[in-house]
Design a protein around this motif. Structure first.
Motif, short mmCIF file in Angstrom:
data_model
loop_
_atom_site.label_atom_id
_atom_site.label_comp_id
_atom_site.label_asym_id
_atom_site.label_seq_id
_atom_site.Cartn_x
_atom_site.Cartn_y
_atom_site.Cartn_z
N VAL A 181 -12.86 30.48 -14.37
CA VAL A 181 -12.35 30.20 -13.02
C VAL A 181 -13.30 29.27 -12.28
CG1 VAL A 181 -11.90 31.26 -10.78
CG2 VAL A 181 -10.98 32.30 -12.83
N ARG A 182 -14.62 29.51 -12.42
CA ARG A 182 -15.58 28.66 -11.73
C ARG A 182 -15.61 27.24 -12.30
NH1 ARG A 182 -18.92 33.23 -12.55
NH2 ARG A 182 -19.05 34.58 -10.72
N ARG A 193 -9.64 30.14 -6.06
CA ARG A 193 -10.31 30.80 -7.19
C ARG A 193 -9.80 32.23 -7.36
NH1 ARG A 193 -14.76 28.21 -4.62
NH2 ARG A 193 -15.45 26.35 -5.79
N ALA A 196 -6.40 32.03 -9.06
CA ALA A 196 -6.58 31.72 -10.49
C ALA A 196 -7.10 32.94 -11.25
CB ALA A 196 -7.55 30.56 -10.65
N TRP A 197 -7.98 33.73 -10.65
CA TRP A 197 -8.50 34.95 -11.28
C TRP A 197 -7.37 35.93 -11.56
CZ3 TRP A 197 -8.94 40.18 -10.81
CH2 TRP A 197 -9.97 40.80 -11.49
N LEU A 255 -2.60 26.68 -15.24
CA LEU A 255 -3.35 26.48 -13.99
C LEU A 255 -3.55 25.00 -13.66
CD1 LEU A 255 -6.08 29.21 -14.46
CD2 LEU A 255 -3.99 29.38 -13.16
#
Length: 695
Positions: A181-182, A193, A196-197, A255
């Motif tokens: 994610v980062r 973020r 997305a997580w 994503l």
């Protein structure tokens, strides 16, 4: 007053975070009725569900508010009004309780609708699937409930990605998820973020496990959430239990290309409205489904026919191409076979010429070897004579030495004369020792020559087997010479020992040996003459050895020539073997090409048979039509009459009507998303077609 204002501000912030649709946006009952009367056709079924949903929502809110008030009164949370601050706190608590219950109910609805729609769809879900999008929206609202605002240089902000980052520390399995994610370059805000997580956790089917780990460590969550937040209360554990059901769903979410930072999280209630259908609508739907089935059947037939025609055309083109390629390969193979046959004839002629040359060369080499053997025998006889002369000279020297020993024994009695004579004798002995050393060196040279001859004889044995007997006799003679030389050395050692004894005796008898010096001088002169003669003989022997060495060099040259000729013969043999191997390989290639031609002929015959089978299947499919229920009274396969117990069933492939036992098979057709009922004959034909396509 300040606390009341803060509570009002927090309540306003929470409302802004959730972004739930206002009550003014929901239509009233009169508007719904008027809209239901005005609308016709497809819009009429939606008026009643909206009205029922609004009514149920209002009843649920009233009941939940009344239950909250009752529970608070029983516990003692509602005392008598004391001040404005206490009333503001109580209203804020009631408000959070209502929000928790509403969010939990919405989570139940979203999970239920998502699971039902996913199971009915029967495939992996994309990010564009509406129930899945609404589930993420509701989940985001649940995670945002009761978040503490963090201060920064820009100002206060709230993000639910902070508590999600704790999962990486508490559960090492989630480290890959957090790092991925980062590492996404498109995400620039903590909200993106966090979304997305959630996407990645749902794809991994571990969202419930990660949230359960968070709930087990509420002391860490207290840094991010208020005490009365949803994640800090029992509702959070209930939601985690509901999320376990999502493990049934397979999601494939992309994503890349999605703007997760700027999406607006708004709950859409239209997905959770149910249709209340009447009996008339059911009949109309039945007619519509029948028409749709017929439409699907016609489309399936058209698609089958177009597919079969395309397949047949492609197969015909492939067969024509393969036929042309086979003809070209046959022509090339015939040309190559003719060329190979011509090469075989040329190779045979070359082999015959090489054989004739090799036979002639072998005969010439045999004659040369015979001549060389004769010359070698003659040289060996000369060497034997030379060795016999050397033996005679050695015997004479032995005899002379014996005489000298006798004379020394006679001279022991003289003492005075021996003092001067001993000095002379010592000089003579030193000279004799030098001569003996020279003789030993000459003997060692003879030994080295003998060894060289021995090695040369061994090499001659490997090249020419006929020389073994002569070399063995020569070796015996050399061994005898070695033994005789060893005996001479032993005698010389004995003479030296006797000389030492004589020296000791001469020391005692120096006084007695003074009178016989002249006789000893004469003897010494005789010995000098004899030594000179021996030196002359040694020179003659050295000259003879040089001649022998020259003859040996000549023999070496002849042997090297013979070896080179033998190597040439071996090279010719190797070339013959290589030519034979190439001939065998060419024969194998011809055989393989013949087998390949036979196999291509078999493939052509099989393809022709398959073309005929496909034509028959197409003929059978062209005659099929969709029969009506009134036209069929008996089953087409078993010819049993239909009744209340034995019902009619359409085959979705051929369109005929069968009983349940004759049409119990199901197969997936391209025009239907799920497996459809098919008769036994169509089932077997479709399976054969699938197997032929797979092969």
């Amino acid at each position: 007053m300040a606390e009341g204002e803060n509570s009002k501000v927090s309540a306003a912030e929470q409302k802004e975070d959730f972004e739930i649709i206002d009550g003014a946006q929901i239509p009233s009952t009169s508007e719904l009725k008027s809209d239901g009367k005005e609308r016709t056709g497809e819009d009429s079924p939606w008026s009643a569900p909206i009205f029922s949903f609004a009514k149920k929502a209002s009843e649920n809110l009233a009941v939940s508010y009344g239950n909250a008030l009752k529970s608070a009164a029983l516990v003692g949370l509602i005392p008598k009004p004391v001040s404005n601050d206490s009333t503001a706190k109580l209203t804020a608590k009631y408000h959070t309780m209502e929000e928790r219950s509403n969010l939990m109910n919405m989570m139940k609805l979203s999970i239920k609708v998502l699971i039902q729609s996913a199971l009915s769809l029967g495939r992996t879900l994309d990010s564009d699937f509406p129930p899945l999008q609404q589930f993420f929206v509701v989940m985001e609202h649940c995670l945002k409930h009761g978040l503490k605002a963090k201060k920064s240089f820009i100002g206060q902000h709230k993000s639910f990605f902070g508590p999600l980052e704790l999962v990486e520390k508490l559960c090492p399995e989630a480290s890959d998820l957090a790092t991925s994610v980062r590492n996404l370059p498109e995400l620039k805000t903590p909200i993106g973020r966090g979304r997305a997580w959630l996407y990645l956790a749902v794809m991994q089917k571990k969202l419930a496990d990660y949230l359960k780990v968070l709930l087990d460590h509420k002391n860490l969550l207290s840094e991010f959430y208020e005490p009365d937040a949803l994640m800090m209360e029992e509702e959070g554990a209930v939601i985690v239990g509901l999320l376990v059901g999502l493990n049934v769903i397979d999601a494939n979410l992309c994503l890349k290309g999605e703007d997760l930072d700027t999406q607006v999280a708004v709950i859409d209630f239209s997905l959770y409205l149910k249709d209340a259908q009447n009996i008339d609508d059911g009949k109309q739907d039945g007619g519509i489904t029948a028409v749709l089935d017929q439409k699907h059947y016609v489309e399936e037939l058209n698609r089958h026919l177009s597919c079969t025609v395309g397949d047949l055309q492609s197969k015909i083109e492939c067969l024509e191409k393969t036929n042309s390629k086979l003809q070209e390969e046959l022509a090339a193979a015939t040309d190559r076979i003719e060329a190979l046959q011509g090469e075989q004839q040329e190779l045979k002629q070359e082999n015959e010429l090489i054989r004739e040359r090799s036979e002639k060369h072998v005969e010439v080499t045999k004659q040369d070897t015979k001549v060389e053997l004769e010359t070698y025998k003659q040289t060996r006889q000369g060497l034997d004579e030379m060795y016999s002369d050397v033996w005679k000279q050695l015997k004479e020297e032995k005899r002379i030495r014996m005489e000298l020993e006798k004379e020394l024994e006679l001279q022991i009695g003289m003492k005075i004369e021996m003092e001067i004579a001993m000095k002379l004798l010592e000089k003579d002995t030193h000279e004799k020792q030098d001569t003996l050393v020279a003789l030993r060196q000459q003997l060692e040279e003879v030994k080295a020559i003998n060894l060289q001859m021995f090695h040369k004889s061994q090499n001659a044995e490997t090249s020419l087997q006929q020389k073994k007997e002569a070399i063995s006799s020569f070796e015996d003679k050399t061994h005898q010479m070695m033994s005789s030389v060893k005996q001479m050395e032993d005698r010389l050692q004995r003479a030296e020992k006797a000389r030492q004894d004589a020296e000791e005796k001469n020391v005692k008898l120096k006084q007695e040996m003074s009178g016989k010096t002249e006789s000893l001088k004469q003897l010494l002169t005789q010995l000098d003459s004899k030594c000179s003669t021996l030196e002359k003989e040694l020179k003659s022997e050295k000259e003879q050895r040089q001649t022998l060495q020259q003859e040996l060099h000549q023999e070496k040259d002849t042997t090297t020539l013979l070896k080179t000729e033998l190597q040439q013969v071996e090279g010719l043999k190797k070339e013959l073997r290589k030519l034979q191997e190439e001939k065998q390989q060419l024969e194998k290639i011809c055989e393989e090409q013949e087998q390949a031609l036979q196999e291509m002929g078999l493939h052509l015959s099989q393809s022709k048979l398959k073309m005929e089978d496909i034509k028959e299947v197409n003929k059978a499919l062209k005659g099929h039509t969709w029969l009506k229920d009134d036209e069929a009274t008996h089953c087409k396969q078993c010819e049993k009459e239909f009744s209340i117990s034995r019902r009619k069933h359409h085959c979705r492939n051929c369109g005929h009507i069968f009983c349940n036992s004759c049409s119990s098979n199901e197969l997936a057709l391209p025009s239907y998303p799920k497996p459809v009922r098919v008769c036994d004959t169509c089932h077997t034909l479709l399976l054969q077609r699938c197997s032929s396509n797979a092969s």
